[in-house]
Design a protein around this motif. Sequence first.
Motif, short mmCIF file in Angstrom:
data_model
loop_
_atom_site.label_atom_id
_atom_site.label_comp_id
_atom_site.label_asym_id
_atom_site.label_seq_id
_atom_site.Cartn_x
_atom_site.Cartn_y
_atom_site.Cartn_z
N ASP A 294 23.03 19.31 43.96
CA ASP A 294 22.66 18.14 44.16
C ASP A 294 21.58 18.03 43.16
O ASP A 294 20.80 18.83 42.65
CB ASP A 294 21.46 17.96 45.73
CG ASP A 294 22.96 18.57 47.18
OD1 ASP A 294 23.91 18.01 46.36
OD2 ASP A 294 22.44 18.75 47.80
N PHE A 295 21.32 16.96 42.59
CA PHE A 295 20.30 15.97 41.75
C PHE A 295 20.16 14.78 41.49
O PHE A 295 20.58 13.97 41.93
CB PHE A 295 21.39 16.18 40.22
CG PHE A 295 21.64 17.54 39.58
CD1 PHE A 295 21.14 18.35 39.27
CD2 PHE A 295 23.14 18.18 40.31
CE1 PHE A 295 21.27 19.56 39.00
CE2 PHE A 295 23.45 18.94 39.56
CZ PHE A 295 22.77 20.43 39.31
N VAL A 296 18.63 15.03 41.32
CA VAL A 296 18.05 13.79 41.14
C VAL A 296 18.13 12.69 39.41
O VAL A 296 17.94 13.58 38.77
CB VAL A 296 16.22 13.55 41.21
CG1 VAL A 296 15.62 12.62 41.01
CG2 VAL A 296 16.39 14.07 42.97
N LEU A 297 18.96 11.99 39.91
CA LEU A 297 18.67 10.99 38.40
C LEU A 297 17.54 10.34 39.09
O LEU A 297 18.00 9.42 39.62
CB LEU A 297 19.94 10.34 38.05
CG LEU A 297 21.18 11.54 37.70
CD1 LEU A 297 22.25 10.72 37.44
CD2 LEU A 297 20.62 13.32 37.27
N ALA A 298 16.33 9.67 37.99
CA ALA A 298 15.70 8.75 37.58
C ALA A 298 15.21 8.74 36.03
O ALA A 298 15.26 9.88 35.52
CB ALA A 298 14.25 8.99 38.83
N THR A 299 14.06 7.72 36.19
CA THR A 299 13.07 8.01 34.96
C THR A 299 12.25 8.65 35.03
O THR A 299 10.89 8.65 33.86
CB THR A 299 12.76 6.24 34.36
OG1 THR A 299 12.23 6.33 35.46
CG2 THR A 299 13.91 5.64 34.36
N GLY A 300 11.02 8.36 36.09
CA GLY A 300 9.78 9.44 36.28
C GLY A 300 9.12 8.56 36.34
O GLY A 300 7.62 8.35 35.85
N GLU A 301 8.98 7.13 35.77
CA GLU A 301 7.96 6.06 35.59
C GLU A 301 8.37 5.00 36.90
O GLU A 301 9.72 4.76 37.17
CB GLU A 301 8.28 4.91 34.71
CG GLU A 301 8.04 5.69 33.36
CD GLU A 301 8.75 4.92 32.22
OE1 GLU A 301 8.34 3.66 32.16
OE2 GLU A 301 8.16 5.43 31.08
N THR A 302 7.53 4.14 37.90
CA THR A 302 7.04 3.53 38.61
C THR A 302 6.79 2.22 38.10
O THR A 302 5.32 1.94 37.58
CB THR A 302 6.68 3.93 39.28
OG1 THR A 302 6.65 2.81 40.41
CG2 THR A 302 5.27 4.08 39.78
N HIS A 303 6.99 0.63 38.32
CA HIS A 303 7.10 -0.05 38.09
C HIS A 303 6.86 -1.10 39.36
O HIS A 303 7.91 -1.06 40.31
CB HIS A 303 7.88 -0.97 36.65
CG HIS A 303 7.47 -0.01 35.31
ND1 HIS A 303 6.25 -0.33 34.96
CD2 HIS A 303 8.09 1.20 35.12
CE1 HIS A 303 6.57 0.35 33.87
NE2 HIS A 303 7.97 1.03 34.16
#
Length: 344
Positions: free
Chosen positions: A242-251
């Motif tokens: 299982d893997f999280v894919l994200a940018t690590g930024e929140t807007h």
Amino acid sequence: MKKAIITGITGQDGYFLTKLLLEKGYEVHGIVRRNSQNSLGNLDYLPKEEREQIIIYWGDITDNAFIDSVIKKVQPDEVYHLAAQSFVWFSFKNPRFTYDVNIGGTLNVVNAIKEYSPHSKMYFAATSELYGKVQEIPQKETTPFYPRSPYAVSKLAGFWTVKNYRESYDLFMSNGILFNHESEMRGPEFVTRKISLGVAKIYYGLQDCIELGNLNAKRDWGYAKDYVYGMWLILQHIKPDDFVLATGETHSVREFVEEAFKVVGIDIEWEGEGINEVGKDANTGKVLVKVNPEYFRPAEVDILVGDYSKAKRELGWEPKVKFKDLVRIMVEKDLERIENGIIK
């Protein structure tokens, strides 16, 4: 030649994943729900030579006999299970339909693989909405889930179904916990596309203002094209996981609105509070953004931001398109569609 089945092939992710797999020389099979227009959704925007390569099966993922027959016939190397009722707001309006599609449909797919094609590798489209009322910031694979909508609950059932079948029957089934990923192919019911399309229409005088819900909701927004590559990498991994894919930024939604209007040279200034808050053109004072309480969720998800370090470490994946570039891509495409008469 590898064979892949994509459920939900007509959606945003299905469009980009189809292009990726065709480029990699796959034989692509797609499951499409029957509709009166025989529409292929976003696949209609593919070049004719690409569209003609796709083998389409008309049916419904809630029909277990249909799913069994397709899996049994194709014997795919990979299955990308993207099909879902994926609109969070609608899941509150019709939770039963959401559960039937997202839980029942997923069960049908994993059962068909178990019974008729156990060599197939399966990807399940999980979601950052699983984290809901977040228990830690940022969220990663080990963060406890706390779903806050019928949609999220249904996806949690799918997540654990996939994990259970993987561990019980030694099947290659992986979950992708993907944070919000958007694109110019996003449906207009989703807030990001609602904003980009609204800005384009306002610019061309086709709309007066945009009505939105919670302007303060914060999300981790990436570009769908980057994320479907991550899906593919997950199934190329040495073992299912299982893997999280994200940018690590929140807007915030508010920031998305501001960036979208900047693309057409409009600066937004905010006035008022709560449901009375409005966004105005800083030069003319015209109200371009309003808050509509109808779009608030009964249980809100305030902030989502992902930690994709595991995917970077084990898959070599990381996002390429930054937030401002994503917004620009979406607005410019909607401007182009209006200019070309595709949207009126």
